[in-house]
Design a protein around this motif. Structure first.
Motif, PDB file in Angstrom:
ATOM      1  N   LYS A  14       0.849  -1.183   0.000  1.00 13.47           N
ATOM      2  CA  LYS A  14       0.000   0.000   0.000  1.00 13.47           C
ATOM      3  C   LYS A  14       0.890   1.240   0.000  1.00 13.47           C
ATOM      4  O   LYS A  14       1.780   1.375   0.828  1.00 13.47           O
ATOM      5  CB  LYS A  14      -0.889  -0.025   1.238  1.00 13.47           C
ATOM      6  CG  LYS A  14      -2.063   0.902   1.192  1.00 13.47           C
ATOM      7  CD  LYS A  14      -3.032   0.501   0.136  1.00 13.47           C
ATOM      8  CE  LYS A  14      -4.429   0.340   0.656  1.00 13.47           C
ATOM      9  NZ  LYS A  14      -5.388   0.077  -0.410  1.00 13.47           N
ATOM     10  N   LEU A  18      -3.171   3.325  -2.718  1.00 14.02           N
ATOM     11  CA  LEU A  18      -3.468   2.269  -3.687  1.00 14.02           C
ATOM     12  C   LEU A  18      -2.507   1.113  -3.497  1.00 14.02           C
ATOM     13  O   LEU A  18      -1.554   1.199  -2.732  1.00 14.02           O
ATOM     14  CB  LEU A  18      -3.407   2.809  -5.121  1.00 14.02           C
ATOM     15  CG  LEU A  18      -2.219   3.695  -5.517  1.00 14.02           C
ATOM     16  CD1 LEU A  18      -1.000   2.894  -5.861  1.00 14.02           C
ATOM     17  CD2 LEU A  18      -2.622   4.561  -6.687  1.00 14.02           C
ATOM     18  N   CYS A  38       0.383  -0.021 -10.479  1.00 17.35           N
ATOM     19  CA  CYS A  38      -0.562   0.480  -9.486  1.00 17.35           C
ATOM     20  C   CYS A  38      -1.962  -0.050  -9.761  1.00 17.35           C
ATOM     21  O   CYS A  38      -2.409  -0.068 -10.910  1.00 17.35           O
ATOM     22  CB  CYS A  38      -0.597   2.003  -9.527  1.00 17.35           C
ATOM     23  SG  CYS A  38       1.005   2.780  -9.238  1.00 17.35           S
ATOM     24  N   LEU A  40      -5.789   0.674  -8.382  1.00 20.02           N
ATOM     25  CA  LEU A  40      -6.699   1.485  -7.582  1.00 20.02           C
ATOM     26  C   LEU A  40      -8.049   0.774  -7.566  1.00 20.02           C
ATOM     27  O   LEU A  40      -8.681   0.587  -8.613  1.00 20.02           O
ATOM     28  CB  LEU A  40      -6.823   2.893  -8.174  1.00 20.02           C
ATOM     29  CG  LEU A  40      -7.633   3.894  -7.355  1.00 20.02           C
ATOM     30  CD1 LEU A  40      -7.009   4.106  -5.969  1.00 20.02           C
ATOM     31  CD2 LEU A  40      -7.727   5.213  -8.111  1.00 20.02           C
ATOM     32  N   ARG A  41      -8.448   0.341  -6.402  1.00 16.05           N
ATOM     33  CA  ARG A  41      -9.664  -0.454  -6.252  1.00 16.05           C
ATOM     34  C   ARG A  41     -10.909   0.394  -6.530  1.00 16.05           C
ATOM     35  O   ARG A  41     -10.901   1.617  -6.359  1.00 16.05           O
ATOM     36  CB  ARG A  41      -9.743  -1.060  -4.854  1.00 16.05           C
ATOM     37  CG  ARG A  41      -8.528  -1.880  -4.448  1.00 16.05           C
ATOM     38  CD  ARG A  41      -8.322  -3.084  -5.322  1.00 16.05           C
ATOM     39  NE  ARG A  41      -7.104  -3.809  -4.929  1.00 16.05           N
ATOM     40  CZ  ARG A  41      -6.567  -4.771  -5.636  1.00 16.05           C
ATOM     41  NH1 ARG A  41      -7.098  -5.136  -6.785  1.00 16.05           N
ATOM     42  NH2 ARG A  41      -5.470  -5.383  -5.222  1.00 16.05           N
ATOM     43  N   ASP A  44     -12.196   3.795  -4.739  1.00 16.95           N
ATOM     44  CA  ASP A  44     -11.084   4.426  -4.010  1.00 16.95           C
ATOM     45  C   ASP A  44     -10.493   5.584  -4.802  1.00 16.95           C
ATOM     46  O   ASP A  44     -10.753   5.756  -5.996  1.00 16.95           O
ATOM     47  CB  ASP A  44      -9.970   3.410  -3.735  1.00 16.95           C
ATOM     48  CG  ASP A  44     -10.326   2.435  -2.625  1.00 16.95           C
ATOM     49  OD1 ASP A  44     -11.324   2.665  -1.920  1.00 16.95           O
ATOM     50  OD2 ASP A  44      -9.594   1.433  -2.482  1.00 16.95           O
ATOM     51  N   SER A  46      -6.502   7.727  -4.958  1.00 21.56           N
ATOM     52  CA  SER A  46      -5.139   7.791  -4.438  1.00 21.56           C
ATOM     53  C   SER A  46      -4.963   9.061  -3.613  1.00 21.56           C
ATOM     54  O   SER A  46      -5.764   9.997  -3.696  1.00 21.56           O
ATOM     55  CB  SER A  46      -4.117   7.734  -5.585  1.00 21.56           C
ATOM     56  OG  SER A  46      -4.226   8.867  -6.415  1.00 21.56           O
ATOM     57  N   ASP A  98     -11.697  -2.465 -10.775  1.00 23.96           N
ATOM     58  CA  ASP A  98     -10.378  -1.939 -10.418  1.00 23.96           C
ATOM     59  C   ASP A  98      -9.766  -1.229 -11.621  1.00 23.96           C
ATOM     60  O   ASP A  98     -10.043  -1.574 -12.776  1.00 23.96           O
ATOM     61  CB  ASP A  98      -9.448  -3.074  -9.984  1.00 23.96           C
ATOM     62  CG  ASP A  98      -9.848  -3.696  -8.663  1.00 23.96           C
ATOM     63  OD1 ASP A  98     -10.667  -3.097  -7.931  1.00 23.96           O
ATOM     64  OD2 ASP A  98      -9.338  -4.791  -8.359  1.00 23.96           O
TER      65      ASP A  98
END
Length: 123
Positions: A14, A18, A38, A40-41, A44, A46, A98
């Motif tokens: 993490k 992210l 990277c 990013l869910r 979410d 960053s 994602d």
């Protein structure tokens, strides 16, 4: 010699809000840049940040929005964006999937270190 470095999705770390896998450390690689895969869910974003390095993001899968200095830009698989030093930026994933991208950053010090190693290896 060619060395393939796999992405370890089960061992991401993490950073900046992210999940990521850093390019370095990689003893076999002498490069004038650093980078990270990277993820990013969904839902979410960053952590907003700025820095002195130059940076590019390459969108690999999914869609998101890139917020640069408060202005949002669509960012989808296949897009490449250049982020100049000093801009405040974050990635926002409001999509149901994602979002995956690769970030690459560099500065003059990284270039100088690369060149010094390069010339030493040639000796």
């Amino acid at each position: 010699m060619v060395e393939v470095r796999p992405l370890h999705r089960d061992n991401l770390t993490k950073a900046y809000g992210l999940d990521s896998q850093r390019l370095l450390p990689w003893p076999a690689l002498n490069a004038p840049f650093e980078g990270a895969w990277c993820i990013l869910r969904s839902g979410d974003e960053s952590t907003p940040h700025s820095h002195h390095e130059y940076e590019i993001f390459i969108a690999m899968a999914g869609r998101a929005e890139l917020d640069v200095d408060g202005v949002r830009h669509p960012f989808v698989a296949g897009d490449i964006v250049h982020l100049p030093p000093g801009c405040t930026h974050k990635v926002v994933n409001d999509s149901p999937d994602d979002f995956e991208y690769y970030g690459i950053w560099w500065d003059a010090a990284m270039s100088a270190t690369f060149l010094a190693r390069h010339w030493e290896q040639l000796r």
